[in-house]
Design a protein around this motif. Structure first.
Motif, PDB file in Angstrom:
ATOM      1  N   UNK A 171      27.827  39.523  84.431  1.00  0.00           N
ATOM      2  CA  UNK A 171      27.003  38.879  85.458  1.00  0.00           C
ATOM      3  C   UNK A 171      27.875  38.051  86.407  1.00  0.00           C
ATOM      4  N   UNK A 172      27.669  38.265  87.697  1.00  0.00           N
ATOM      5  CA  UNK A 172      28.438  37.551  88.712  1.00  0.00           C
ATOM      6  C   UNK A 172      27.565  36.640  89.566  1.00  0.00           C
ATOM      7  N   UNK A 173      26.258  36.956  89.634  1.00  0.00           N
ATOM      8  CA  UNK A 173      25.381  36.179  90.500  1.00  0.00           C
ATOM      9  C   UNK A 173      23.957  36.194  89.972  1.00  0.00           C
ATOM     10  N   UNK A 174      23.388  35.012  89.835  1.00  0.00           N
ATOM     11  CA  UNK A 174      21.960  34.877  89.552  1.00  0.00           C
ATOM     12  C   UNK A 174      21.405  34.013  90.668  1.00  0.00           C
ATOM     13  N   UNK A 175      20.555  34.590  91.474  1.00  0.00           N
ATOM     14  CA  UNK A 175      19.973  33.867  92.607  1.00  0.00           C
ATOM     15  C   UNK A 175      18.634  33.256  92.189  1.00  0.00           C
ATOM     16  N   UNK A 176      18.551  31.944  92.322  1.00  0.00           N
ATOM     17  CA  UNK A 176      17.315  31.223  91.969  1.00  0.00           C
ATOM     18  C   UNK A 176      16.809  30.359  93.128  1.00  0.00           C
TER      19      UNK A 176
ATOM     20  N   UNK B 250      20.030  39.336  79.236  1.00  0.00           N
ATOM     21  CA  UNK B 250      21.400  39.071  79.687  1.00  0.00           C
ATOM     22  C   UNK B 250      22.352  38.853  78.518  1.00  0.00           C
ATOM     23  N   UNK B 251      21.823  38.426  77.394  1.00  0.00           N
ATOM     24  CA  UNK B 251      22.668  38.182  76.223  1.00  0.00           C
ATOM     25  C   UNK B 251      23.246  39.473  75.648  1.00  0.00           C
ATOM     26  N   UNK B 252      22.579  40.605  75.908  1.00  0.00           N
ATOM     27  CA  UNK B 252      23.056  41.881  75.359  1.00  0.00           C
ATOM     28  C   UNK B 252      23.473  42.898  76.422  1.00  0.00           C
ATOM     29  N   UNK B 253      22.967  42.752  77.631  1.00  0.00           N
ATOM     30  CA  UNK B 253      23.319  43.692  78.699  1.00  0.00           C
ATOM     31  C   UNK B 253      24.753  43.466  79.140  1.00  0.00           C
ATOM     32  N   UNK B 254      25.510  44.538  79.254  1.00  0.00           N
ATOM     33  CA  UNK B 254      26.926  44.424  79.600  1.00  0.00           C
ATOM     34  C   UNK B 254      27.280  45.001  80.963  1.00  0.00           C
ATOM     35  N   UNK B 255      26.285  45.377  81.765  1.00  0.00           N
ATOM     36  CA  UNK B 255      26.581  45.994  83.057  1.00  0.00           C
ATOM     37  C   UNK B 255      25.994  45.265  84.258  1.00  0.00           C
ATOM     38  N   UNK B 256      24.934  44.491  84.064  1.00  0.00           N
ATOM     39  CA  UNK B 256      24.265  43.843  85.189  1.00  0.00           C
ATOM     40  C   UNK B 256      25.192  42.816  85.834  1.00  0.00           C
ATOM     41  N   UNK B 257      25.384  42.960  87.149  1.00  0.00           N
ATOM     42  CA  UNK B 257      26.236  42.042  87.907  1.00  0.00           C
ATOM     43  C   UNK B 257      25.419  41.007  88.673  1.00  0.00           C
ATOM     44  N   UNK B 258      24.217  41.408  89.102  1.00  0.00           N
ATOM     45  CA  UNK B 258      23.413  40.522  89.935  1.00  0.00           C
ATOM     46  C   UNK B 258      21.954  40.556  89.503  1.00  0.00           C
ATOM     47  N   UNK B 259      21.389  39.364  89.333  1.00  0.00           N
ATOM     48  CA  UNK B 259      19.964  39.203  89.066  1.00  0.00           C
ATOM     49  C   UNK B 259      19.422  38.293  90.158  1.00  0.00           C
ATOM     50  N   UNK B 260      18.542  38.821  90.987  1.00  0.00           N
ATOM     51  CA  UNK B 260      18.026  38.080  92.128  1.00  0.00           C
ATOM     52  C   UNK B 260      16.556  37.744  91.894  1.00  0.00           C
TER      53      UNK B 260
END
Length: 150
Positions: A141-146, A108-118
């Motif tokens: 990133x807009x949403x990380x579901x944990x 996530x520190x380098x990725x510039x396109x991922x919006x959601x990690x579930x």
């Protein structure tokens, strides 16, 4: 177009991806790849990460209920670092723990396109802290579901 494929123990993931890709009209909308299979897990995550390394068409990758552990998440980490099209990564109901969550946080520190990690219903534990620490430096990133994590 949403492409859903059910893996069986006898279907190699690389052949699956090649078959799916050959059916795509690459001039059409971005694609979604959903892998569902109990036990597909780490080996398939590694094979998918390698097969999709240079892919520029997949926007959604779902590998829910595959039995993926830290090993598979670490394989996806390298894919995420290089990928510029994936927007949604759904890894629900797996066995991803602290190490896998930490690897995904590094991506996530380098990725510039991922919006959601579930990561709903995994075992990320203190890896959640690493994910939270990665958020301020990531503008996409807009949403990380944990939910439902131990």
């Amino acid at each position: 177009r949403n492409i859903k494929k059910q893996l069986s123990g006898s279907t190699p993931v690389t052949n699956l991806l090649n078959n799916v890709r050959s059916s795509w009209d690459l001039n059409k909308l971005k694609q979604n790849l959903k892998i569902t299979s109990d036990g597909a897990g780490d080996q398939e995550a590694n094979m998918i990460a390698k097969a999709l390394e240079k892919d520029r068409y997949i926007e959604t990758l779902e590998m829910n209920k595959t039995g993926m552990t830290d090993t598979g998440a670490i394989a996806l980490d390298e894919y995420l670092k290089a990928n510029t099209t994936l927007k949604y990564l759904r890894l629900q109901e797996n066995k991803i723990g602290h190490k896998g969550a930490t690897a995904l946080a590094e991506a996530l520190k380098v990725n510039e396109t991922l919006k959601e990690l579930d990561l709903w219903d995994n075992e990320v534990g203190t890896g959640a802290i690493k994910l939270a620490e990665a958020i301020p430096g990531n503008m996409s990133i807009q949403d990380i579901c944990l939910r439902s994590n131990a």
